[in-house]
Design a protein around this motif. Structure first.
Motif, mmCIF file in Angstrom:
data_model
loop_
_atom_site.group_PDB
_atom_site.id
_atom_site.type_symbol
_atom_site.label_atom_id
_atom_site.label_comp_id
_atom_site.label_asym_id
_atom_site.label_seq_id
_atom_site.Cartn_x
_atom_site.Cartn_y
_atom_site.Cartn_z
ATOM 1 N N LYS A 237 45.873 41.957 45.896
ATOM 2 C CA LYS A 237 45.231 42.860 44.941
ATOM 3 C C LYS A 237 45.325 42.308 43.522
ATOM 4 C CE LYS A 237 45.682 47.338 47.276
ATOM 5 N NZ LYS A 237 46.260 48.706 47.187
ATOM 6 N N LYS A 238 46.487 41.747 43.191
ATOM 7 C CA LYS A 238 46.650 41.164 41.853
ATOM 8 C C LYS A 238 45.658 40.026 41.621
ATOM 9 C CE LYS A 238 51.057 40.154 41.547
ATOM 10 N NZ LYS A 238 52.259 39.631 40.850
ATOM 11 N N VAL A 239 45.488 39.179 42.608
ATOM 12 C CA VAL A 239 44.536 38.070 42.494
ATOM 13 C C VAL A 239 43.121 38.599 42.302
ATOM 14 C CG1 VAL A 239 43.484 36.124 43.710
ATOM 15 C CG2 VAL A 239 45.967 36.480 43.826
ATOM 16 N N ILE A 240 42.769 39.638 43.051
ATOM 17 C CA ILE A 240 41.424 40.204 42.975
ATOM 18 C C ILE A 240 41.146 40.791 41.601
ATOM 19 C CG2 ILE A 240 39.919 42.033 43.844
ATOM 20 C CD1 ILE A 240 41.202 41.588 46.603
ATOM 21 N N VAL A 241 42.085 41.609 41.088
ATOM 22 C CA VAL A 241 41.836 42.257 39.797
ATOM 23 C C VAL A 241 41.815 41.242 38.661
ATOM 24 C CG1 VAL A 241 42.748 44.485 40.538
ATOM 25 C CG2 VAL A 241 44.272 42.839 39.430
ATOM 26 N N LYS A 242 42.639 40.214 38.752
ATOM 27 C CA LYS A 242 42.619 39.171 37.726
ATOM 28 C C LYS A 242 41.281 38.421 37.752
ATOM 29 C CE LYS A 242 47.608 38.276 37.385
ATOM 30 N NZ LYS A 242 48.692 37.289 37.631
ATOM 31 N N SER A 243 40.756 38.188 38.937
ATOM 32 C CA SER A 243 39.470 37.503 39.068
ATOM 33 C C SER A 243 38.353 38.377 38.518
ATOM 34 C CB SER A 243 39.196 37.155 40.536
ATOM 35 O OG SER A 243 40.171 36.266 41.046
ATOM 36 N N ASP B 9 38.646 40.695 36.274
ATOM 37 C CA ASP B 9 38.789 40.765 34.827
ATOM 38 C C ASP B 9 38.233 39.508 34.161
ATOM 39 O OD1 ASP B 9 39.919 42.116 32.423
ATOM 40 O OD2 ASP B 9 41.173 40.319 32.370
ATOM 41 N N THR B 10 38.509 38.357 34.743
ATOM 42 C CA THR B 10 38.005 37.089 34.205
ATOM 43 C C THR B 10 36.480 37.075 34.160
ATOM 44 O OG1 THR B 10 39.938 35.889 35.016
ATOM 45 C CG2 THR B 10 37.984 34.583 34.505
ATOM 46 N N MET B 11 35.864 37.690 35.157
ATOM 47 C CA MET B 11 34.401 37.734 35.244
ATOM 48 C C MET B 11 33.797 38.926 34.505
ATOM 49 S SD MET B 11 33.709 36.551 39.197
ATOM 50 C CE MET B 11 34.806 37.788 39.914
ATOM 51 N N GLY B 12 34.668 39.736 33.868
ATOM 52 C CA GLY B 12 34.177 40.901 33.149
ATOM 53 C C GLY B 12 33.697 42.016 34.054
ATOM 54 N N LEU B 13 34.260 42.069 35.261
ATOM 55 C CA LEU B 13 33.793 43.037 36.256
ATOM 56 C C LEU B 13 34.861 44.064 36.631
ATOM 57 C CD1 LEU B 13 31.929 40.571 38.655
ATOM 58 C CD2 LEU B 13 30.914 42.042 36.900
ATOM 59 N N LEU B 14 35.832 44.241 35.759
ATOM 60 C CA LEU B 14 36.915 45.173 36.072
ATOM 61 C C LEU B 14 36.396 46.608 36.238
ATOM 62 C CD1 LEU B 14 39.966 45.090 36.517
ATOM 63 C CD2 LEU B 14 40.273 45.702 34.115
ATOM 64 N N LYS B 15 35.258 46.901 35.622
ATOM 65 C CA LYS B 15 34.689 48.244 35.721
ATOM 66 C C LYS B 15 34.341 48.616 37.158
ATOM 67 C CE LYS B 15 29.978 46.684 34.654
ATOM 68 N NZ LYS B 15 28.850 46.827 33.703
ATOM 69 N N ILE B 16 34.257 47.623 38.046
ATOM 70 C CA ILE B 16 34.010 47.917 39.456
ATOM 71 C C ILE B 16 35.107 48.815 40.010
ATOM 72 C CG2 ILE B 16 33.951 46.887 41.775
ATOM 73 C CD1 ILE B 16 32.543 44.484 40.584
ATOM 74 N N LEU B 17 36.332 48.591 39.533
ATOM 75 C CA LEU B 17 37.446 49.411 39.999
ATOM 76 C C LEU B 17 37.272 50.865 39.605
ATOM 77 C CD1 LEU B 17 40.572 47.176 39.317
ATOM 78 C CD2 LEU B 17 39.435 47.620 41.486
ATOM 79 N N LEU B 18 36.657 51.107 38.449
ATOM 80 C CA LEU B 18 36.425 52.475 38.003
ATOM 81 C C LEU B 18 35.549 53.219 39.000
ATOM 82 C CD1 LEU B 18 35.718 51.931 34.189
ATOM 83 C CD2 LEU B 18 37.894 52.323 35.323
ATOM 84 N N LYS B 19 34.498 52.565 39.455
ATOM 85 C CA LYS B 19 33.561 53.206 40.377
ATOM 86 C C LYS B 19 34.207 53.470 41.726
ATOM 87 C CE LYS B 19 29.441 51.215 38.204
ATOM 88 N NZ LYS B 19 28.222 50.389 38.394
ATOM 89 N N ARG B 20 35.115 52.610 42.141
ATOM 90 C CA ARG B 20 35.743 52.764 43.447
ATOM 91 C C ARG B 20 36.782 53.879 43.470
ATOM 92 N NH1 ARG B 20 37.793 47.286 45.993
ATOM 93 N NH2 ARG B 20 38.209 48.803 47.663
ATOM 94 N N ARG B 21 37.212 54.334 42.308
ATOM 95 C CA ARG B 21 38.260 55.342 42.249
ATOM 96 C C ARG B 21 37.728 56.761 42.431
ATOM 97 N NH1 ARG B 21 43.200 53.945 38.228
ATOM 98 N NH2 ARG B 21 43.717 51.905 39.094
ATOM 99 N N SER B 22 36.434 56.930 42.425
ATOM 100 C CA SER B 22 35.886 58.272 42.558
ATOM 101 C C SER B 22 34.515 58.218 43.221
ATOM 102 C CB SER B 22 35.779 58.940 41.185
ATOM 103 O OG SER B 22 34.926 58.196 40.332
ATOM 104 N N ASN B 23 34.037 59.390 43.626
ATOM 105 C CA ASN B 23 32.724 59.514 44.243
ATOM 106 C C ASN B 23 31.721 60.075 43.249
ATOM 107 O OD1 ASN B 23 33.731 58.726 46.850
ATOM 108 N ND2 ASN B 23 34.631 60.774 47.023
#
Length: 297
Positions: A251-257, A259-273
């Motif tokens: 998970k750490k590797v995924i979130v760091k990747s 973040d590097t690509m500027g796509l951390l906001k994907i996690l926001l969408k996955r946290r809710s419906n």
């Protein structure tokens, strides 16, 4: 609401001037009126303390505590337990909001279920401008210590309404920051002292966009890994522990990747419906009430 039971609401804050006023108004707008609000300053250097003091001067139910030191969240949460005057304690973060009837509904469940120690809720997710961004309904089941070690939880920490005597038995480990709730559930479960109900309704409104940063995520994963290493013995087998920790490292590797690509906001969408119109109307109605109790000046 004619209920005579009082609740302590605790909001620790650190440099929360952008959102603290709305959080305070979210308490003032509650249908349950019997409460004290403890606003606990954790060494802010912005205008947060001024905002807290302003509201304490116009509402005698509000108490501000400030020592000018940054002691971090676990310490302040324990302090709220010590400072509380009542037998029920509600959590809330300084950048979040809650529905007008949150305390009323949670208190009713605790009063009707004497064997239950705390109640949490589902949540709406909101953005930096108070826009509704999603919904996550609560899932009501009892976690075991083994479940908790796997890192999957159905407890929304900030929405907790707990009996004070449970908190006295189960206080926060002040050396653990970023995963203090994970450790709290685990220690309580290991002591057979984790009895709770989760309300499906999204009574708590969590400002995800302000809370999901790469630093917080990585630090949280690191803290969880340390807790797992220190607590797995007697709960799960070593091979299970190894697999769980490996999962956190991935998970750490995924979130760091991301973040590097500027796509951390994907996690926001996955946290809710996706929310529906009924939920949007519900949010707007309650938010209007929150805004209506703001103090001018």
């Amino acid at each position: 609401m004619s209920d005579s039971v009082y609740i302590t609401v605790g909001i620790p804050f650190y440099n929360a001037e952008k959102y603290l006023e709305d959080a305070i108004c979210s308490v003032i707008a509650q249908t349950h009126k019997k409460w004290e609000l403890i606003l606990l300053n954790d060494g802010s250097n912005d205008k947060s303390l001024d905002i807290a003091v302003k509201y304490s001067l116009v509402d005698k139910r509000i108490r501000v505590i400030s020592d000018g030191v940054n002691k971090k969240l676990p310490n302040r949460l324990n302090q709220i337990i010590q400072e509380s005057n009542y037998d029920f304690i509600a959590r809330m973060d300084a950048d979040d909001l809650m529905s007008n009837d949150r305390l009323e509904k949670q208190l009713k469940i605790l009063k009707n279920n004497k064997e239950i120690d705390f109640v949490t809720t589902g949540c709406l997710t909101i953005g930096k401008d108070n826009e509704l961004t999603g919904v996550s309904e609560g899932r009501d089941y009892q976690m075991s210590a083994a479940n908790i070690l796997e890192g999957v939880t159905n407890i929304l920490h900030a929405s907790l309404l707990a009996r004070k005597n449970w908190y006295i038995r189960n206080q926060y480990n002040e050396t653990i920051v970023q995963a203090e709730d994970f450790d709290l559930w685990l220690q309580a479960a290991k002591n057979n002292d984790l009895n709770y109900i989760v309300i499906k309704d999204p009574l708590y409104w969590y400002r995800v966009v302000e809370n999901v940063t790469i630093e917080k995520i990585v630090n949280g994963y690191n803290a969880q890994i340390e807790i797992i290493n220190n607590n797995y013995d007697g709960v799960i087998f070593y091979i299970s522990k190894y697999k769980i920790i490996k999962k956190f490292k991935i998970k750490k590797v995924i979130v760091k990747s991301l973040d590097t690509m500027g796509l951390l906001k994907i996690l926001l969408k996955r946290r809710s419906n996706r929310y529906n119109k009924e939920q949007l109307d519900y949010y707007n109605d309650h938010f209007t009430k929150i805004q209506s109790v703001r103090v001018q000046g």
